[in-house]
Design an enzyme around this catalytic site. Structure first.
Site, PDB file in Angstrom:
ATOM      1  N   GLY A  78     -49.253  55.008 -31.332  1.00  0.00           N
ATOM      2  CA  GLY A  78     -49.105  54.557 -32.710  1.00  0.00           C
ATOM      3  C   GLY A  78     -49.299  53.062 -32.870  1.00  0.00           C
ATOM      4  O   GLY A  78     -49.823  52.388 -31.984  1.00  0.00           O
ATOM      5  N   MET A 110     -58.073  44.077 -28.780  1.00  0.00           N
ATOM      6  CA  MET A 110     -57.053  44.599 -29.692  1.00  0.00           C
ATOM      7  C   MET A 110     -55.978  45.334 -28.905  1.00  0.00           C
ATOM      8  O   MET A 110     -56.258  46.054 -27.954  1.00  0.00           O
ATOM      9  CB  MET A 110     -57.697  45.535 -30.695  1.00  0.00           C
ATOM     10  CG  MET A 110     -58.644  44.785 -31.604  1.00  0.00           C
ATOM     11  SD  MET A 110     -58.574  45.420 -33.273  1.00  0.00           S
ATOM     12  CE  MET A 110     -59.835  44.375 -34.024  1.00  0.00           C
ATOM     13  N   SER A 111     -54.736  45.112 -29.331  1.00  0.00           N
ATOM     14  CA  SER A 111     -53.591  45.747 -28.675  1.00  0.00           C
ATOM     15  C   SER A 111     -52.440  45.772 -29.655  1.00  0.00           C
ATOM     16  O   SER A 111     -52.251  44.823 -30.417  1.00  0.00           O
ATOM     17  CB  SER A 111     -53.191  44.942 -27.437  1.00  0.00           C
ATOM     18  OG  SER A 111     -51.888  45.324 -27.018  1.00  0.00           O
ATOM     19  N   SER A 112     -51.669  46.852 -29.620  1.00  0.00           N
ATOM     20  CA  SER A 112     -50.483  46.912 -30.479  1.00  0.00           C
ATOM     21  C   SER A 112     -49.519  45.794 -30.120  1.00  0.00           C
ATOM     22  O   SER A 112     -48.731  45.352 -30.947  1.00  0.00           O
ATOM     23  CB  SER A 112     -49.778  48.265 -30.335  1.00  0.00           C
ATOM     24  OG  SER A 112     -50.694  49.310 -30.568  1.00  0.00           O
ATOM     25  N   LEU A 161     -51.371  51.714 -34.979  1.00  0.00           N
ATOM     26  CA  LEU A 161     -52.816  51.816 -34.758  1.00  0.00           C
ATOM     27  C   LEU A 161     -53.568  50.571 -35.206  1.00  0.00           C
ATOM     28  O   LEU A 161     -53.206  49.939 -36.188  1.00  0.00           O
ATOM     29  CB  LEU A 161     -53.343  53.038 -35.517  1.00  0.00           C
ATOM     30  CG  LEU A 161     -52.646  54.367 -35.188  1.00  0.00           C
ATOM     31  CD1 LEU A 161     -53.200  55.480 -36.068  1.00  0.00           C
ATOM     32  CD2 LEU A 161     -52.782  54.717 -33.712  1.00  0.00           C
ATOM     33  N   HIS A 177     -57.972  51.928 -31.868  1.00  0.00           N
ATOM     34  CA  HIS A 177     -57.672  53.347 -32.089  1.00  0.00           C
ATOM     35  C   HIS A 177     -58.645  53.952 -33.104  1.00  0.00           C
ATOM     36  O   HIS A 177     -59.067  55.101 -32.961  1.00  0.00           O
ATOM     37  CB  HIS A 177     -56.244  53.525 -32.621  1.00  0.00           C
ATOM     38  CG  HIS A 177     -55.176  53.010 -31.702  1.00  0.00           C
ATOM     39  ND1 HIS A 177     -54.475  51.861 -31.968  1.00  0.00           N
ATOM     40  CD2 HIS A 177     -54.684  53.488 -30.532  1.00  0.00           C
ATOM     41  CE1 HIS A 177     -53.576  51.654 -31.001  1.00  0.00           C
ATOM     42  NE2 HIS A 177     -53.691  52.618 -30.112  1.00  0.00           N
ATOM     43  N   GLN A 209     -42.962  56.373 -19.548  1.00  0.00           N
ATOM     44  CA  GLN A 209     -43.947  55.462 -18.964  1.00  0.00           C
ATOM     45  C   GLN A 209     -43.515  54.003 -19.085  1.00  0.00           C
ATOM     46  O   GLN A 209     -44.259  53.098 -18.707  1.00  0.00           O
ATOM     47  CB  GLN A 209     -45.331  55.684 -19.586  1.00  0.00           C
ATOM     48  CG  GLN A 209     -45.524  55.161 -20.996  1.00  0.00           C
ATOM     49  CD  GLN A 209     -46.840  55.610 -21.590  1.00  0.00           C
ATOM     50  OE1 GLN A 209     -47.098  56.788 -21.788  1.00  0.00           O
ATOM     51  NE2 GLN A 209     -47.728  54.664 -21.870  1.00  0.00           N
TER      52      GLN A 209
END
Lengths: 292, 292
Positions: free
Chosen positions: A37, A190-192, A39, A43, A67
């Protein structure tokens, strides 16, 4: 778009959709985009690719506790289900699977799927148990959804390698489709987790992509002839940024993720290799990579 | 009956059979009987049950190297493919999957499916790594064959418990159907390994089933009131046979396979329990069990 939280309901919905969308004895192909999520465009690129290649697109959103290590960011991992659902709807996702932790783990799991070797280096070394959690939850999602294809971003290149190894070893009936890293205009992958960055660290973090972009130039100029020289050059560049704390800078074979000799000549290398970086800026650990 | 050795050919055959045997939107149900071959009446009972409950019966015959320890009987495990195929044909099996080791493991597997806790006692303690090999190969077979049901004999009760745990934890879309132990007329539990027994040990081995059959009598007579007393009584009876070498005699909860207190009153115990035996006669290790 259908949003379901329960496994039984999801299976039922998929049976109906598969029936509706199969054509002339050709069963409907389900494409799965598994995510945690929050996003972003990365994504979105997976969902678009899934839409192109599947009759039914399933997006799963699940922040998988097993994880995360005990000192990691499970509790504060960013979440925004409402915005995620709006994006999924806009991109034509058919089904969003949004399970609770107790739906996925009604009891603590006694079973783990473990991949060896490919998991020992890079993030596997820094985050013990992380990939066991990833392969276990991905196996669960595959068994619940039974997709024909699953789409993963190459930003987590080791994750792609580990999952491909698992699918191969366990004969899972799923095609893994790796998709290119999507970057901000200035190059940041890009990364959450980018939302954690202070303005200063957001700027400092550009050194990751910049060092990867510069690789061709360094190699072609003849300055960096060997794996060791190239690694040293990247380390030096990143270490030049005061707030950057290197977790690893590694050059490995890909997708086997085995060591390359330091004196290996880059021009002679016939197979694929990966330059993989993990660097902390404040409390935020970012990764980036480039396949050679 | 179709006999296939290759995974790709098996998948193709199953697609055809599934199409042929599905009826009115109801997909054909595949029943899998996974075996290591050298079939006996115990296996026959699994195939009969599979035939009753499935539209397509698949028998797999594969002596799985990764579930044997280094000092175990992999090389001399008994094999007789011709006789096995004749029996399968007679029982109406549709497809026999008879892969080579290199078909199942084209490269050494880096991925294992591991179940914890349920695997620590009984055969899990005596045969380290054994159940990891079992759960890994069963996962592979499930992924290759995608059965709706899989049939396992209760002689390997721990195997049933471990596989049920795995299916539950990993959301595998398969029903596990445990089937009762089949015995020779004199009570010996059927096993492919019984052929190893000398005439003398064949006779001596009857002590296993005899001690299990006597349990009700001992408990009802009031002599054996607790778990500990019952265990002692069985040990005593087996130890009375000169060639018998006990590996374990254990009374555990079932299917959780957790310890029961030695002073637990047998009549008060509400759940299921298992009495499980593993005893060597010469070089041959036999197991037997009874669910209480």
């Amino acid at each position: 778009m259908i949003v379901v939280e329960k496994i039984a309901a999801l299976r039922q919905q998929l049976t109906v959709l598969r029936d509706e969308r199969s054509h002339e004895n050709q069963p409907a192909a389900v494409g799965l985009v598994p995510t945690m999520g929050y996003l972003h465009e990365g994504h979105a690129s997976l969902m678009r690719k899934a839409k192109e290649q599947s009759d039914i697109v399933v997006l799963s959103i699940f922040v998988n506790p097993i994880q995360f290590g005990p000192n990691e960011d499970l509790d504060k991992y960013p979440r925004d289900a409402e915005r995620d659902l709006a994006l999924a709807e806009k991109l034509g996702v058919d089904v969003v699977f949004l399970p609770s932790v107790s739906e996925m783990y009604p009891q603590p799991t006694k079973t783990k799927v473990k991949v060896e070797e490919v998991t020992t280096r890079l993030c596997g070394a820094s985050r013990p148990g992380h990939f066991d959690g990833v392969t276990t939850v991905v196996t669960k999602l595959f068994n619940i959804i039974q997709p024909q294809k699953a789409f993963f971003g190459m930003k987590d290149a080791q994750q792609v390698a580990v999952i491909q190894q698992m699918v191969l070893d366990l004969n899972m009936p799923v095609d893994i489709v790796p998709c290119p890293i999507v970057r901000e205009e200035d190059g940041l992958a890009m990364s959450s987790r980018n939302v954690y960055l202070s303005a200063e660290n957001r700027q400092a973090a550009l050194v990751l992509s910049q060092s990867l972009f510069a690789v061709d130039e360094w190699v072609q100029s003849g300055e960096m002839k060997t794996v060791g020289q190239l690694r040293d050059r990247i380390v030096e560049q990143i270490a030049g940024v005061p707030t950057a704390e290197i977790d690893y800078v590694d050059i490995l074979t890909f997708p086997g993720l085995t060591e390359m000799a330091s004196d290996e000549q880059l021009r002679n290398w016939k197979g694929k290799a990966i330059i993989a970086l993990a660097v902390k800026f404040g409390a935020t650990r970012l990764i980036d990579n480039r396949i050679l």
